[in-house]
Motif scaffolding. Structure first.
Motif, short mmCIF file in Angstrom:
data_model
loop_
_atom_site.label_atom_id
_atom_site.label_comp_id
_atom_site.label_asym_id
_atom_site.label_seq_id
_atom_site.Cartn_x
_atom_site.Cartn_y
_atom_site.Cartn_z
N ASP A 103 0.83 -1.22 0.00
CA ASP A 103 0.00 0.00 0.00
C ASP A 103 0.86 1.26 0.00
N TYR A 104 1.91 1.23 0.79
CA TYR A 104 2.79 2.40 0.85
C TYR A 104 3.45 2.64 -0.51
N PHE A 105 3.92 1.56 -1.12
CA PHE A 105 4.52 1.67 -2.47
C PHE A 105 3.53 2.31 -3.44
N ALA A 106 2.28 1.83 -3.43
CA ALA A 106 1.28 2.35 -4.36
C ALA A 106 1.02 3.83 -4.13
N ALA A 107 0.95 4.24 -2.85
CA ALA A 107 0.67 5.64 -2.53
C ALA A 107 1.82 6.54 -3.01
N VAL A 108 3.05 6.12 -2.76
CA VAL A 108 4.20 6.92 -3.19
C VAL A 108 4.30 6.92 -4.71
N ASP A 109 4.08 5.77 -5.31
CA ASP A 109 4.23 5.65 -6.77
C ASP A 109 3.24 6.56 -7.52
N ALA A 110 2.02 6.62 -7.01
CA ALA A 110 1.00 7.45 -7.69
C ALA A 110 1.47 8.90 -7.77
N VAL A 111 2.01 9.41 -6.67
CA VAL A 111 2.50 10.79 -6.65
C VAL A 111 3.76 10.93 -7.51
N ALA A 112 4.65 9.97 -7.40
CA ALA A 112 5.94 10.06 -8.09
C ALA A 112 5.77 10.04 -9.61
N GLN A 113 4.87 9.20 -10.09
CA GLN A 113 4.64 9.14 -11.53
C GLN A 113 4.07 10.46 -12.03
N GLN A 114 3.17 11.01 -11.25
CA GLN A 114 2.50 12.26 -11.60
C GLN A 114 3.47 13.45 -11.61
#
Lengths: 328, 328
Positions: A103-114
């Motif tokens: 879950d933490y990976f997904a939350a960080v990844d969403a912001v990072a990709q954006q």
């Protein structure tokens, strides 16, 4: 000579202090700022001339920091800080709540990709270097068993649990691997081991004035989740002894992959850490991965990453050609 | 289910046989052909139904092989084969002449860039897994010393040297790390160690009829480059004993990084291999890196690579999400 990699530290506890020290051993990087939720005037750093800013002003510094190292805790700080700070910064953190990593990976990844940042999560030794060895062990020996042993080391969570017991004034807890189990694994026996057979726990406790030692001991050794499943020894000592002998934060452990090749020949791979200071070592690992985060961001390799995504060469200040010549 | 990764083996000695066996432990890959300089009809494989072709017809198979694993020797085969076969294939090899790696890398890379292939060189455990640990050790502990110890293990080169001595009918040589030196390193003493202090050598020799044992022993222990700088023990045994007790090919060793963090706290990282069969383990490593070569080629990451360029996750058949969940 290229410009140095500009590092910021968010959070100035044991880990933040360790990162500050580790940066002094890495001349291709420089510490440019520390951010804290505390009053900046109240912090005194180990390095002269480094500014301290309030964490809630950090956005103003996004142009002057190449990689921000997040030194907050996994329980209360990082679940919010990781995704929040990824909007402005490339980051490295030591998020270590294993079950919450997806879950933490997904939350960080969403912001990072954006926002096009590179954010390496869950860095340190476990998760981190131990994870790499669990992964590589099963790749090079697909038929086998992987064992992780921890210790001898001071466990922060278990020490906190001891200190919450009524009648305990102060105390620490060490996790110890059980030698017999380690030796059976090293010998390639591939045993099934229960929790109790793998580790034991040892507590050093200072009693409150008038507390009952037997009651305290019983409360500790029967505590569910923390101690009930282990053989636990409790030693009562004085505050002077505690301060003299138990103020360091050693840790370590082993990852052992025991397997066999297709002819049933035994093969064993072992990775072992023996650490005088757990936070200082974790900090050193964070700093090496900050170098990788910087390089990946330069290559426009954005998104959340873990140690599994990082080629070893990216961790080194040396050039690929130098590495091939000197270390291969 | 995706199609399996189609693997070819070039060269069918100990290493090629080991790769064939290792592939049976990796269900996401399949062996599609073996290539040899020998008469294909003369080879009998361990797996039924795999075709054997003459090595000089290999170009005809370039469309049906995803990754070719080169199992020739570093001295006579790979310096030519590596660059030559990179024109048609993604490859993995175990080139292990450390001093020649930069030139070999350049030769393979020139072809790979031109023909758009991914070619991972110098894979195995040394060079290979040991190299990764040398690199990562100095990245996470920049102030310290790295030590590599080998053994206990059978050394092919030194066994060959023993067998070239007049009066020797057959024999093997084992390299052994000196325990006292290993312990000093593990204790964080960071000693300066001479060649003689790190390893010793042990030979098991069968004499020719009528040969003089003392002369043979003297010729071995004084041999320059191979034995003169070491304490060497020579045991004379019968051919029966040699065959019974010394036909396995065990090996292993340790990479130890001993260093300190900036407060001078001792920190030690150790990586250890204990291998029942050196060629079978090396083969397993080659197969895992073949998976990485395939994936990098799919991603159009062409050129010569080494283990330093390969992110750990690329070695595993599991998805990145599964790896984060199960192993981080």
């Amino acid at each position: 000579m290229n410009a140095k990699i500009r590092i910021g530290i968010a959070g100035y506890g044991n880990l933040g202090k360790g990162v500050e020290l580790a940066l002094s051993q890495n001349p291709d990087m420089e510490l440019v700022a520390v951010f804290s939720r505390r009053d900046p005037a109240s912090l005194s750093l180990q390095t002269a001339g480094i500014p301290v800013y309030a964490l809630d002003t950090i956005e103003q510094h996004k142009e002057t920091i190449d990689v921000l190292i997040l030194c907050g805790g996994s329980k209360d700080d990082l679940p919010h800080q990781g995704p929040h700070l990824a909007q402005w910064f490339n980051t490295v953190d030591s998020f270590d709540t294993h079950a919450a990593i997806p879950d933490y990976f997904a939350a960080v990844d969403a912001v990072a990709q954006q926002t096009q940042h590179t954010n390496i999560i869950a860095v340190g030794w476990d998760p981190g270097l131990f994870s790499i060895n669990r992964l590589m062990g099963e790749c090079v020996l697909p038929e086998g068993q992987t064992y992780t042993f921890w210790g001898k080391g001071l466990s922060q969570g278990h020490s906190d649990a001891v200190r919450r017991v009524d009648g305990v004034k102060a105390g620490v807890q060490y996790t110890l691997p059980i030698e017999e189990a380690v030796n059976r694994v090293r010998n390639g026996e591939m045993p099934e081991l229960s929790t109790r057979e793998k580790h034991r726990r040892e507590c050093f406790v200072v009693l409150e004035e008038g507390a009952d030692a037997d009651q305290v001991k019983e409360a500790i050794v029967t505590m569910p989740n923390y101690f009930a499943d282990y053989d636990t020894t409790v030693h009562f000592i004085t505050m002077e002894e505690l301060e003299r002998n138990h103020s360091a934060m050693p840790h370590g452990g082993f990852v052992i992959r025991s397997g066999h090749s297709a002819t049933h020949t035994k093969q064993t791979v072992e990775y072992a850490l023996n650490l005088g200071s757990n936070p200082e070592f974790t900090s050193s690992v964070l700093v090496a991965y900050a170098r990788a985060a910087y390089r990946l961001a330069q290559q426009q390799q954005y998104g959340a990453k873990t140690v599994f995504d990082i080629a070893p060469g990216l961790l080194s200040p040396k050039s690929p050609a130098d590495l091939r010549k000197a270390l291969l």
